[in-house]
Design a protein around this motif. Structure first.
Motif, PDB file in Angstrom:
ATOM      1  N   ASN A 216       3.421  -7.281   6.634  1.00 32.94           N
ATOM      2  CA  ASN A 216       3.182  -5.905   6.197  1.00 32.94           C
ATOM      3  C   ASN A 216       3.456  -5.814   4.702  1.00 32.94           C
ATOM      4  O   ASN A 216       4.483  -6.301   4.230  1.00 32.94           O
ATOM      5  CB  ASN A 216       4.109  -4.946   6.950  1.00 32.94           C
ATOM      6  N   LEU A 217       2.526  -5.207   3.966  1.00 33.95           N
ATOM      7  CA  LEU A 217       2.628  -5.191   2.514  1.00 33.95           C
ATOM      8  C   LEU A 217       2.545  -3.780   1.941  1.00 33.95           C
ATOM      9  O   LEU A 217       1.640  -3.008   2.269  1.00 33.95           O
ATOM     10  CB  LEU A 217       1.529  -6.068   1.914  1.00 33.95           C
ATOM     11  N   TRP A 218       3.487  -3.493   1.078  1.00 39.13           N
ATOM     12  CA  TRP A 218       3.623  -2.187   0.436  1.00 39.13           C
ATOM     13  C   TRP A 218       3.347  -2.390  -1.042  1.00 39.13           C
ATOM     14  O   TRP A 218       4.109  -3.049  -1.741  1.00 39.13           O
ATOM     15  CB  TRP A 218       5.035  -1.703   0.699  1.00 39.13           C
ATOM     16  N   TYR A 219       2.245  -1.859  -1.510  1.00 36.46           N
ATOM     17  CA  TYR A 219       1.832  -2.130  -2.881  1.00 36.46           C
ATOM     18  C   TYR A 219       2.073  -0.923  -3.787  1.00 36.46           C
ATOM     19  O   TYR A 219       1.834   0.214  -3.422  1.00 36.46           O
ATOM     20  CB  TYR A 219       0.369  -2.575  -2.941  1.00 36.46           C
ATOM     21  N   THR A 228      -4.559   3.999   1.330  1.00 31.14           N
ATOM     22  CA  THR A 228      -4.221   2.585   1.501  1.00 31.14           C
ATOM     23  C   THR A 228      -5.479   1.732   1.576  1.00 31.14           C
ATOM     24  O   THR A 228      -5.399   0.537   1.877  1.00 31.14           O
ATOM     25  CB  THR A 228      -3.393   2.364   2.783  1.00 31.14           C
ATOM     26  N   THR A 229      -6.627   2.350   1.289  1.00 29.50           N
ATOM     27  CA  THR A 229      -7.899   1.631   1.422  1.00 29.50           C
ATOM     28  C   THR A 229      -8.760   1.688   0.166  1.00 29.50           C
ATOM     29  O   THR A 229      -9.284   0.663  -0.283  1.00 29.50           O
ATOM     30  CB  THR A 229      -8.719   2.187   2.603  1.00 29.50           C
ATOM     31  N   ALA A 230      -8.919   2.851  -0.432  1.00 30.25           N
ATOM     32  CA  ALA A 230      -9.875   3.017  -1.527  1.00 30.25           C
ATOM     33  C   ALA A 230      -9.527   2.175  -2.740  1.00 30.25           C
ATOM     34  O   ALA A 230     -10.421   1.744  -3.476  1.00 30.25           O
ATOM     35  CB  ALA A 230      -9.967   4.490  -1.921  1.00 30.25           C
ATOM     36  N   ASP A 231      -8.229   1.945  -2.968  1.00 33.66           N
ATOM     37  CA  ASP A 231      -7.838   1.173  -4.146  1.00 33.66           C
ATOM     38  C   ASP A 231      -7.203  -0.165  -3.784  1.00 33.66           C
ATOM     39  O   ASP A 231      -6.574  -0.803  -4.622  1.00 33.66           O
ATOM     40  CB  ASP A 231      -6.865   1.990  -5.006  1.00 33.66           C
ATOM     41  N   TRP A 232      -7.381  -0.580  -2.546  1.00 39.22           N
ATOM     42  CA  TRP A 232      -6.823  -1.875  -2.114  1.00 39.22           C
ATOM     43  C   TRP A 232      -7.436  -2.986  -2.946  1.00 39.22           C
ATOM     44  O   TRP A 232      -8.658  -3.166  -2.953  1.00 39.22           O
ATOM     45  CB  TRP A 232      -7.120  -2.078  -0.635  1.00 39.22           C
ATOM     46  N   PRO A 233      -6.638  -3.773  -3.684  1.00 39.89           N
ATOM     47  CA  PRO A 233      -7.195  -4.664  -4.693  1.00 39.89           C
ATOM     48  C   PRO A 233      -7.554  -6.065  -4.225  1.00 39.89           C
ATOM     49  O   PRO A 233      -8.089  -6.848  -5.011  1.00 39.89           O
ATOM     50  CB  PRO A 233      -6.075  -4.726  -5.737  1.00 39.89           C
ATOM     51  N   TRP A 234      -7.246  -6.382  -2.981  1.00 41.09           N
ATOM     52  CA  TRP A 234      -7.556  -7.718  -2.494  1.00 41.09           C
ATOM     53  C   TRP A 234      -8.576  -7.644  -1.362  1.00 41.09           C
ATOM     54  O   TRP A 234      -9.234  -6.619  -1.217  1.00 41.09           O
ATOM     55  CB  TRP A 234      -6.265  -8.433  -2.078  1.00 41.09           C
ATOM     56  N   ARG A 244      -0.270  -1.666   5.853  1.00 38.81           N
ATOM     57  CA  ARG A 244      -0.276  -1.375   4.421  1.00 38.81           C
ATOM     58  C   ARG A 244       0.527  -0.113   4.087  1.00 38.81           C
ATOM     59  O   ARG A 244       0.458   0.893   4.791  1.00 38.81           O
ATOM     60  CB  ARG A 244      -1.695  -1.142   3.901  1.00 38.81           C
ATOM     61  N   GLY A 245       1.261  -0.193   2.984  1.00 34.84           N
ATOM     62  CA  GLY A 245       1.845   0.980   2.353  1.00 34.84           C
ATOM     63  C   GLY A 245       1.448   0.979   0.892  1.00 34.84           C
ATOM     64  O   GLY A 245       1.245  -0.075   0.299  1.00 34.84           O
ATOM     65  N   HIS A 246       1.327   2.157   0.304  1.00 37.39           N
ATOM     66  CA  HIS A 246       0.889   2.263  -1.086  1.00 37.39           C
ATOM     67  C   HIS A 246       1.782   3.256  -1.822  1.00 37.39           C
ATOM     68  O   HIS A 246       1.767   4.456  -1.527  1.00 37.39           O
ATOM     69  CB  HIS A 246      -0.573   2.721  -1.140  1.00 37.39           C
ATOM     70  N   GLN A 247       2.556   2.777  -2.771  1.00 36.90           N
ATOM     71  CA  GLN A 247       3.325   3.652  -3.647  1.00 36.90           C
ATOM     72  C   GLN A 247       2.398   4.105  -4.769  1.00 36.90           C
ATOM     73  O   GLN A 247       2.039   3.325  -5.650  1.00 36.90           O
ATOM     74  CB  GLN A 247       4.529   2.896  -4.206  1.00 36.90           C
ATOM     75  N   TYR A 248       1.989   5.380  -4.738  1.00 35.47           N
ATOM     76  CA  TYR A 248       0.924   5.814  -5.632  1.00 35.47           C
ATOM     77  C   TYR A 248       1.383   6.738  -6.760  1.00 35.47           C
ATOM     78  O   TYR A 248       0.607   7.043  -7.673  1.00 35.47           O
ATOM     79  CB  TYR A 248      -0.212   6.475  -4.850  1.00 35.47           C
ATOM     80  N   MET A 249       2.628   7.196  -6.726  1.00 33.70           N
ATOM     81  CA  MET A 249       3.143   8.049  -7.794  1.00 33.70           C
ATOM     82  C   MET A 249       4.654   7.861  -7.877  1.00 33.70           C
ATOM     83  O   MET A 249       5.319   7.755  -6.839  1.00 33.70           O
ATOM     84  CB  MET A 249       2.817   9.523  -7.519  1.00 33.70           C
ATOM     85  N   VAL A 250       5.196   7.846  -9.103  1.00 25.17           N
ATOM     86  CA  VAL A 250       6.638   7.674  -9.268  1.00 25.17           C
ATOM     87  C   VAL A 250       7.228   8.832 -10.066  1.00 25.17           C
ATOM     88  O   VAL A 250       6.520   9.539 -10.793  1.00 25.17           O
ATOM     89  CB  VAL A 250       6.986   6.335  -9.949  1.00 25.17           C
ATOM     90  N   ASN A 251       8.538   9.011  -9.880  1.00 24.91           N
ATOM     91  CA  ASN A 251       9.302  10.016 -10.630  1.00 24.91           C
ATOM     92  C   ASN A 251       8.725  11.422 -10.492  1.00 24.91           C
ATOM     93  O   ASN A 251       8.577  12.151 -11.478  1.00 24.91           O
ATOM     94  CB  ASN A 251       9.398   9.632 -12.110  1.00 24.91           C
ATOM     95  N   VAL A 263      11.372  11.774  -6.398  1.00 26.58           N
ATOM     96  CA  VAL A 263      10.911  10.778  -5.437  1.00 26.58           C
ATOM     97  C   VAL A 263       9.713  10.016  -5.975  1.00 26.58           C
ATOM     98  O   VAL A 263       9.068  10.424  -6.951  1.00 26.58           O
ATOM     99  CB  VAL A 263      10.519  11.439  -4.092  1.00 26.58           C
ATOM    100  N   ASP A 264       9.401   8.917  -5.308  1.00 29.21           N
ATOM    101  CA  ASP A 264       8.117   8.255  -5.445  1.00 29.21           C
ATOM    102  C   ASP A 264       7.306   8.622  -4.210  1.00 29.21           C
ATOM    103  O   ASP A 264       7.843   8.688  -3.102  1.00 29.21           O
ATOM    104  CB  ASP A 264       8.274   6.738  -5.499  1.00 29.21           C
ATOM    105  N   ARG A 265       6.019   8.836  -4.394  1.00 27.37           N
ATOM    106  CA  ARG A 265       5.145   9.169  -3.270  1.00 27.37           C
ATOM    107  C   ARG A 265       4.451   7.915  -2.745  1.00 27.37           C
ATOM    108  O   ARG A 265       4.045   7.049  -3.517  1.00 27.37           O
ATOM    109  CB  ARG A 265       4.096  10.191  -3.694  1.00 27.37           C
ATOM    110  N   ASP A 266       4.295   7.881  -1.433  1.00 29.06           N
ATOM    111  CA  ASP A 266       3.682   6.737  -0.768  1.00 29.06           C
ATOM    112  C   ASP A 266       2.651   7.183   0.255  1.00 29.06           C
ATOM    113  O   ASP A 266       2.887   8.135   1.015  1.00 29.06           O
ATOM    114  CB  ASP A 266       4.750   5.909  -0.046  1.00 29.06           C
ATOM    115  N   ALA A 267       1.529   6.485   0.278  1.00 37.07           N
ATOM    116  CA  ALA A 267       0.585   6.589   1.392  1.00 37.07           C
ATOM    117  C   ALA A 267       0.966   5.491   2.372  1.00 37.07           C
ATOM    118  O   ALA A 267       1.153   4.338   1.972  1.00 37.07           O
ATOM    119  CB  ALA A 267      -0.848   6.403   0.899  1.00 37.07           C
TER     120      ALA A 267
END
Length: 276
Positions: A216-219, A228-234, A244-251, A263-267
């Motif tokens: 399981n990978l959290w990017y 967790t799909t539209a910007d998946w880079p691999w 999949r987890g996606h940290q998409y915004m911080v602070n 907080v940081d936001r995650d999909a």
């Protein structure tokens, strides 16, 4: 959050190494290679989550649950490189927030790369990578279990940025990660990983040998896209089975129910803790 796994000073140092980034996958074969007698069914959460360095108070968690914006929260269960104290993170707290409807994402801040900029209380070396990975994984399981997170739960290993072009360093990290993952699975806990696309995550995502890599990978890709799909880079076929987890915004400083937390936001579309 930005001081996510480490102290603010060390977090800024690691930003300088890799910048804002992303984590990606190694292949579902790693997830399905788990050898154990009987695995508890995976508990998957799909939706928006948050992570913050110190677990919030129970009153804050209940207040934040009321508007339904978030459904899951990451908590830092242990590791010598964990950057924040956890006065609220107890078995009672875990039971109470679970009863309030929260899903929990266990994180463990393990040993860090030997070539990483800055200092760490615990660092990997070529000589100790395998043994340290096993020891840290056993500690991670003990810490999670003590909080009431049962067998079948995931533990997400945090690996901060480093120079993956340094072959000796990268080899030591991969040895550590494989040992950590193998030990988790032997104890019937699922393996996850958090990292950066330009370094720590890329090392996992592009490794030719997928043996004993996390399933399981959290990017971390700070593009403000809740996906967790539209910007998946691999590769599109990597980590497709709710992995999949996606940290998409911080602070992100947010106030909900009268409680303000940065907080940081995650999909999220991946395993969460089994509590009970």
């Amino acid at each position: 959050m930005a001081e996510h796994r480490q102290s603010r000073r060390r977090r800024y140092i690691t930003w300088g190494v890799a910048g804002a980034a992303v984590l990606a996958g190694a292949g579902i074969a790693a997830q399905t290679s788990m050898a154990a007698t009987t695995w508890p069914a995976q508990k998957t959460y799909t939706g928006r989550a948050f992570d913050t360095c110190t677990a919030p108070s129970l009153s804050a968690m209940k207040a934040w649950k009321s508007d339904g914006f978030y459904g899951a929260a990451a908590v830092y269960v242990g590791g010598k490189n964990r950057g924040c104290a956890q006065p609220n993170l107890t078995a009672s707290w875990v039971k109470s927030v679970d009863a309030a409807g929260w899903k929990l994402i266990p994180l463990y801040v393990g040993a860090q790369p030997p070539c990483q900029t800055g200092t760490s209380p615990e660092k990997i070396s070529a000589a100790t990578a395998a043994s340290l990975g096993a020891t840290d994984a056993a500690d991670a399981v003990a810490k999670a279990a003590a909080l009431g997170m049962k067998a079948g739960s995931p533990v997400y290993l945090d690996m901060e940025p480093y120079d993956i072009t340094n072959k000796a360093c990268n080899d030591a990290v991969l040895t550590y990660v494989r040992s950590f993952t193998k030990t988790l699975r032997a104890k019937t806990y699922r393996a996850g990983y958090y990292g950066f696309s330009s370094s720590s995550a890329k090392a996992i995502a592009t490794a030719t040998n997928k043996t004993d890599l996390p399933g399981n990978l959290w990017y971390a890709l700070w593009d403000k896209q809740n996906t967790t799909t539209a910007d998946w880079p691999w590769g599109a076929t990597q980590y497709t089975d709710h992995s999949r987890g996606h940290q998409y915004m911080v602070n992100s400083k947010e106030t909900r129910g009268g409680h303000t937390i940065t907080v940081d936001r995650d999909a999220w579309d991946a395993p969460v803790a089994l509590v009970g």
